[in-house]
Design a protein around this motif. Structure first.
Motif, mmCIF file in Angstrom:
data_model
loop_
_atom_site.group_PDB
_atom_site.id
_atom_site.type_symbol
_atom_site.label_atom_id
_atom_site.label_comp_id
_atom_site.label_asym_id
_atom_site.label_seq_id
_atom_site.Cartn_x
_atom_site.Cartn_y
_atom_site.Cartn_z
ATOM 1 N N THR A 218 -19.340 9.666 16.883
ATOM 2 C CA THR A 218 -17.936 9.910 17.018
ATOM 3 C C THR A 218 -17.131 8.454 17.085
ATOM 4 O OG1 THR A 218 -18.186 11.463 18.860
ATOM 5 C CG2 THR A 218 -16.078 10.810 18.487
ATOM 6 N N ILE A 219 -16.383 8.493 16.144
ATOM 7 C CA ILE A 219 -15.455 7.240 15.687
ATOM 8 C C ILE A 219 -13.955 7.554 16.332
ATOM 9 C CG2 ILE A 219 -14.354 5.696 14.091
ATOM 10 C CD1 ILE A 219 -17.263 5.345 13.950
ATOM 11 N N LYS A 220 -13.484 6.794 17.406
ATOM 12 C CA LYS A 220 -12.165 6.784 17.894
ATOM 13 C C LYS A 220 -11.337 5.949 17.210
ATOM 14 C CE LYS A 220 -11.576 6.086 22.084
ATOM 15 N NZ LYS A 220 -11.287 5.708 23.454
ATOM 16 N N ALA A 221 -10.122 6.381 16.696
ATOM 17 C CA ALA A 221 -9.252 5.615 15.981
ATOM 18 C C ALA A 221 -7.574 5.684 16.764
ATOM 19 C CB ALA A 221 -9.089 5.908 14.795
ATOM 20 N N TYR A 222 -6.906 4.578 16.960
ATOM 21 C CA TYR A 222 -5.713 4.681 17.430
ATOM 22 C C TYR A 222 -4.895 4.205 16.118
ATOM 23 C CZ TYR A 222 -6.552 4.507 22.263
ATOM 24 O OH TYR A 222 -7.127 4.898 23.495
ATOM 25 N N ARG B 159 -24.109 13.121 11.489
ATOM 26 C CA ARG B 159 -22.852 13.218 10.966
ATOM 27 C C ARG B 159 -21.688 12.478 11.876
ATOM 28 N NH1 ARG B 159 -25.457 15.512 7.831
ATOM 29 N NH2 ARG B 159 -25.629 17.632 7.129
ATOM 30 N N VAL B 160 -20.737 12.490 11.030
ATOM 31 C CA VAL B 160 -19.600 11.388 11.834
ATOM 32 C C VAL B 160 -18.313 12.272 12.060
ATOM 33 C CG1 VAL B 160 -17.947 9.641 11.352
ATOM 34 C CG2 VAL B 160 -20.547 9.467 10.343
ATOM 35 N N LYS B 161 -17.806 12.047 13.178
ATOM 36 C CA LYS B 161 -16.553 12.857 13.442
ATOM 37 C C LYS B 161 -15.529 11.696 14.019
ATOM 38 C CE LYS B 161 -15.022 16.025 16.792
ATOM 39 N NZ LYS B 161 -14.490 15.676 18.145
ATOM 40 N N VAL B 162 -14.425 11.863 13.481
ATOM 41 C CA VAL B 162 -13.400 10.821 13.562
ATOM 42 C C VAL B 162 -12.165 11.441 14.468
ATOM 43 C CG1 VAL B 162 -11.415 9.690 12.544
ATOM 44 C CG2 VAL B 162 -13.809 9.580 11.488
ATOM 45 N N GLU B 163 -12.084 10.901 15.669
ATOM 46 C CA GLU B 163 -11.126 11.450 16.633
ATOM 47 C C GLU B 163 -9.911 10.623 16.573
ATOM 48 O OE1 GLU B 163 -13.552 13.620 19.888
ATOM 49 O OE2 GLU B 163 -12.482 11.727 20.342
#
Lengths: 283, 287, 441
Positions: free
Chosen positions: C21-25, C59-63
């Protein structure tokens, strides 16, 4: 002579109305001018919108963009109400307790404590925000609603205490004495006898705590994850660009102002039912 | 009693101490800090590198506070007393009207004043003037301080009126009726019965709003931003600008610390003036 | 492709699908920037497709938390969250120097070098200037909106100018003199065709900095990393504005944003200096601008230099304080975050953002992308991205601009003279900017 007296009496009675009308006129103009925009379509130059319509109120029935998803205004409104009511209750309970104690109980440092409350008001909330953030972090309440509600409440408690104390002071000693004689504990005295007598005070303090939580943006936004939806954030997001939609803002503000105003009117009505007790002197 | 002390101490006291500490550092935007001693305070007083705006900011702050405080207290008294003398529904209407500033989000109140006095023909009051064939007035150039005083003063009225009218409502009707029976006119009733009984709320409101006006910058920031050319830049706004625009939290904190000290001093003055000592009824219950 | 395969081979360990999981602001500000956030999600989808095809078990998930608020609260929240150990992997911000010095972000040098030929080769070179600090690249540009001058061609036509003359007086590349704009504005006002000749920003900002540059007032020396106070140029700047106010071209009190936008869109203002290339998207959404009027009657050019500045070699200037995608030091998967950013700045992603926000693409190949190759507005404003200058990276820069802007307001309002404004500004500069450079002539 009689008609002259009658006329003077009439005029004297009319004076409050005339004075108030004069003082309120500019404000009424300002409010109406602003809220007219809510009912206009497209940009408004000047006071009167050129086209009229309800499109600005679409948020009442359509979802609003929030982040990458959507929300409804009602969700945000609900969250805000929850937050503000909680804060209001916390403030009221604590202030009523503290106010009673400060009014009746003699203890050292009482004056100092009172004055300290006011001094604390000197520091603006935003500067404190950073320190509060770290405080909540260490206590483990960061990013959780109770933590923020507490933090917010404690900002308003100082004044609430002063207000509450004032109301308690207005009640004569005899009431208390007789209750104690009848065998009530102090808490029962507080709960059963005093509270009903200071209803206006409770109303004022509650509105106070409620209102500041209602409008609060920076604390809620910074101390909670950005996914929590409240009205203040919604309003702030309308103001971020240099191209503001004032019609939408006006419509949203109109709805946003309704609960506090309704609360005010409702509590003021409660105010008018103050018990009249007879003939005792002030303590 | 216990919980309230605990809560206040925790949430208010400690952050305030922390802020004082920050005043001694040069904390910048990135929240890193180095201890630079009294440098920040020195700048304020003109030792070493002098800050040229400080005298003007000081004057502005005095003017503003001295202007807004009477508006709030007198306005609050006016509205609460007059509205309580009227037919209850009319009184409620007027009180609600003056409560509106508090019900609106701060940005809207700020915008309202900025728009009403906008120096173009599209500002509210100028639009009315134009419709009447009068030329527009550049309110913000000529009287920025007055606008800011009124905007904040009437915001204060909303709270003052709430507190005063609540207090008036707790005055037993017997008192006023007794005075009227003795032949007092309305004005005399107000002057000799009601106002003395409002002493504590008046003190509270004066002291609290004094603090408020000294320390709040939000509305001034929204309406004039401190301008034009620092005409409405008050101490608290200046501190805010230093902290958040220039990201010099340290300097901002030092300005605040000084402000807090001034607050305390003034508070004591006010409290003395009202004879608070005499008003604090002695507690009758021994702990 | 070999690079990908090799990279992901190392990730194929577990039997089940591992989810990263990749978190982004990401911030707009406002609604127009939403594609910057959506592109990150799209990037994850594309990356996952490749992973799927290659048989990798990961797999990659972007939040993404997309915020429409202003920079202030958004940035503060980021810094506080970082301090609390809860920073996201990717964030969009502007203050490269502060972030790099503070240890908030990781350098992207190696990544950019590794994938230069694949993805980064055609980003306009002037953009890297804003992403570089102390010789290293720290962020990836992904959103440009050059400031400039918008003017109304229909007003000029009513004054009797032909389209050919207009194109010559106010060419799209800005190769003219600022005085021309002033002169035309004055004509329009005197003919009673408009209410306002020139409206500039009511607050400090990139447009203000651009106007200063147009007068030749350099404010920053990048080689020495020092702020500069160019007294003669600033004096010209203030004097010119005072003159314009006296002649009724510029109002003594800058109107607020709503009035600026509304009067310009309705043709009551000849030119506005308060907007940028992307503004028409918002004019269309909120002020009722139609495509037809945009194409026919509105003209744009970067700020042309004044005659004097031109003679000294200053060219047309446009400025933008553009944001960058950064990878934070608290990210547990920085390399994947970098890949996500790479996909999010592909020609396709760039075109998606451009098409939605009407901002020019930040890389040349995006111009040919099917999404925007037929969009005449984007095509004609695209060159502005090539000359846009980033805002100086100096911690006191905006403070300086704030002072200079307040001085302008004072001069326009008639509170102080240009000379007094300059004296005050100089006093502040000498007191507050100890290592600043002052140009006396």
């Amino acid at each position: 002579m009689r008609t002259y007296r009658g006329l003077m009496r009439y005029l004297e009675g009319a004076v409050p109305y005339i004075l108030m009308a004069i003082v309120s006129a500019p404000f009424l103009t300002m409010y109406i001018g602003f809220f007219l925009r809510a009912f206009g379509e497209g940009a408004v130059l000047g006071i009167l919108p050129r086209k009229w319509g309800f499109s600005n109120f679409q948020f009442l029935w359509k979802p609003i963009a929030w982040g990458l998803g959507q929300t409804t205004m009602w969700t945000a409104l609900g969250n805000t109400i929850l937050f503000a009511v909680t804060s209001g209750i916390v403030v009221t309970v604590i202030c009523m307790l503290a106010g009673y104690a400060l009014s009746r109980v003699e203890f050292r440092g009482r004056n100092f404590y009172l004055v300290l409350q006011l001094v604390l008001h000197a520091v603006p909330g935003q500067i404190l925000l950073i320190a509060v953030f770290f405080l909540l972090l260490y206590v483990g309440l960061l990013h959780r609603i109770p933590g923020v509600a507490l933090a917010r409440a404690s900002l308003e408690i100082p004044l609430g205490i002063w207000m509450a104390k004032g109301f308690f002071d207005g009640i004569p000693w005899d009431v208390e004495r007789s209750a104690m004689v009848d065998g009530c504990t102090r808490f029962q005295v507080w709960y059963k006898i005093f509270l009903p007598l200071v209803k206006p005070g409770i109303a004022a303090v509650f509105i106070w705590g409620f209102l500041f939580a209602w409008h609060d943006f920076i604390y809620v936004y910074t101390l909670l994850p950005g996914t929590i939806k409240v009205m203040s954030t919604l309003i702030q997001s309308l103001l971020a660009t240099e191209v503001i939609d004032y019609g939408y803002l006006a419509a949203l503000s109109l709805i946003y102002a309704v609960p506090p105003l309704a609360l005010f009117v409702f509590l003021q009505r409660a105010l008018l039912k103050v018990p009249v007790f007879g003939g005792k002197g002030i303590g | 009693m216990g919980p309230s002390i605990g809560l206040i101490f925790f949430f208010y006291f400690i952050p305030v101490i922390l802020t004082f500490l920050i005043a001694f550092t040069n904390m910048g935007r990135t929240l890193r800090w180095e201890f630079i001693g009294l440098q920040n305070f020195a700048r304020l007083f003109g030792i070493g590198a002098r800050d040229p705006l400080v005298p003007k900011v000081l004057l502005n702050t005095l003017l503003y506070t001295a202007g807004a405080l009477p508006v709030t207290i007198i306005g609050g008294l006016l509205v609460s007393i007059l509205s309580m003398r009227m037919h209850p529904k009319a009184g409620l209407f007027f009180r609600t009207l003056f409560f509106v500033p508090r019900a609106l989000p701060p940005v809207v109140w700020g915008f309202l004043w900025a728009w009403s006095f906008e120096g173009t023909r599209y500002g509210l009051f100028n639009a009315i003037r134009t419709a009447l064939g009068l030329p527009i007035i550049h309110w913000f150039i000529r009287h920025p301080m007055l606008i800011v005083i009124l905007a904040n003063g009437f915001l204060g009225v909303s709270l003052a009126m709430l507190v005063f009218s609540s207090a008036i409502a707790t005055i037993p009707k017997d008192y006023t009726r007794a005075a009227e029976i003795d032949g007092a006119t309305e004005w005399q009733v107000v002057r000799y019965v009601i106002i003395p009984l409002l002493k504590w709320p008046i003190l509270t409101m004066t002291a609290w709003h004094l603090m408020s006006f000294l320390n709040s910058y939000v509305y001034i920031m929204l309406i004039t931003g401190g301008g034009p050319y620092y005409a409405t830049e008050v101490w608290s706004l200046y501190a805010y600008h230093a902290a958040f625009n220039s990201y010099r939290y340290g300097y901002g904190a030092s300005l605040i610390s000084l402000l807090v000290i001034v607050n305390v001093v003034l508070l004591f003055v006010v409290v003395r003036a009202f004879g608070m000592r005499r008003m604090l009824t002695k507690g009758k219950i021994e702990l | 492709m070999l690079l990908f395969a090799g990279f992901f081979a190392g990730l194929v360990v577990a039997q089940e699908l591992e989810l990263i999981t990749i978190k982004a602001y990401v911030i707009g500000p406002g609604p127009m920037g939403i594609k910057k956030a959506e592109n990150l999600v799209l990037a994850a989808e594309q990356l996952n497709r490749i992973l799927e095809i290659s048989g990798a078990k990961v797999r990659v998930k972007v939040e993404v938390e997309f915020s429409e608020l202003k920079w202030g609260p958004f940035a503060e929240k980021f810094y506080l969250d970082f301090r609390a150990g809860k920073a996201p992997d990717i964030v969009t911000l502007r203050e490269t120097a502060d972030l790099a010095e503070g240890g908030y972000i990781v350098p992207l040098d190696d990544h950019v070098k590794e994938f230069w030929d694949l993805n980064y080769y055609d980003f306009y070179s002037n953009l890297w200037e804003g992403a570089t600090w102390k010789g290293k690249i720290w962020g990836i540009p992904h959103d440009i909106s050059p400031t400039g001058i918008w003017y109304r061609k229909d007003v000029l036509r009513k004054l009797g100018y032909t389209d050919a003359e207009i194109a010559e007086l106010l060419p799209e590349d800005g190769n003219t003199a600022l005085e021309v704009v002033g002169r035309l504005a004055k004509e329009a006002v005197e003919a009673g065709l408009v209410e306002y000749g020139i409206l500039h920003r009511p607050s400090k900002g990139p447009g203000f900095y651009a106007a200063l540059l147009a007068f030749g007032a350099e404010c920053y020396d990048p080689e020495q990393a020092r702020l500069v106070l160019d007294k003669p140029a600033l004096l010209d700047f203030y004097r010119w504005h005072e003159e314009m106010v006296e002649q009724g071209v510029i109002p003594p009190e800058p109107p607020p944003w709503s009035t600026i936008h509304a009067t310009f869109v309705e043709g009551k203002t000849f030119t506005t200096w308060a907007s940028h290339v992307g503004t028409p998207a918002e004019w269309k959404a909120k002020y009722g601008l139609t495509d037809e009027v945009l194409d026919k009657d509105l003209g744009f050019l970067p700020f042309p230099p004044t005659e004097k500045a031109r003679a000294a070699g200053v060219g047309p200037v446009s400025v933008h304080d553009f944001p960058l995608y950064f990878v934070t030091t608290q990210s547990t998967h920085p390399e994947i975050a970098k890949l996500i950013i790479m996909f999010a700045t592909s020609p396709q992603a760039c075109a998606i953002h451009s098409a939605f926000s009407l901002r020019p693409p930040y890389r040349a190949s995006a111009l040919y992308h099917p999404l925007i190759k037929d969009n005449s507005y984007i095509q004609r404003t695209a060159p502005s991205a090539k000359t846009v200058r980033p805002v100086p990276i100096h911690p006191r820069f905006w403070d300086y601009m704030s002072r200079a802007f307040e001085a302008l307001k004072g001069v326009e309002a008639g509170i102080i003279t240009p000379e007094q404004a300059l004296t005050d500004l100089e006093a502040w500069f000498l007191a507050e900017v100890p290592d600043g450079e002052v140009i006396e002539e």
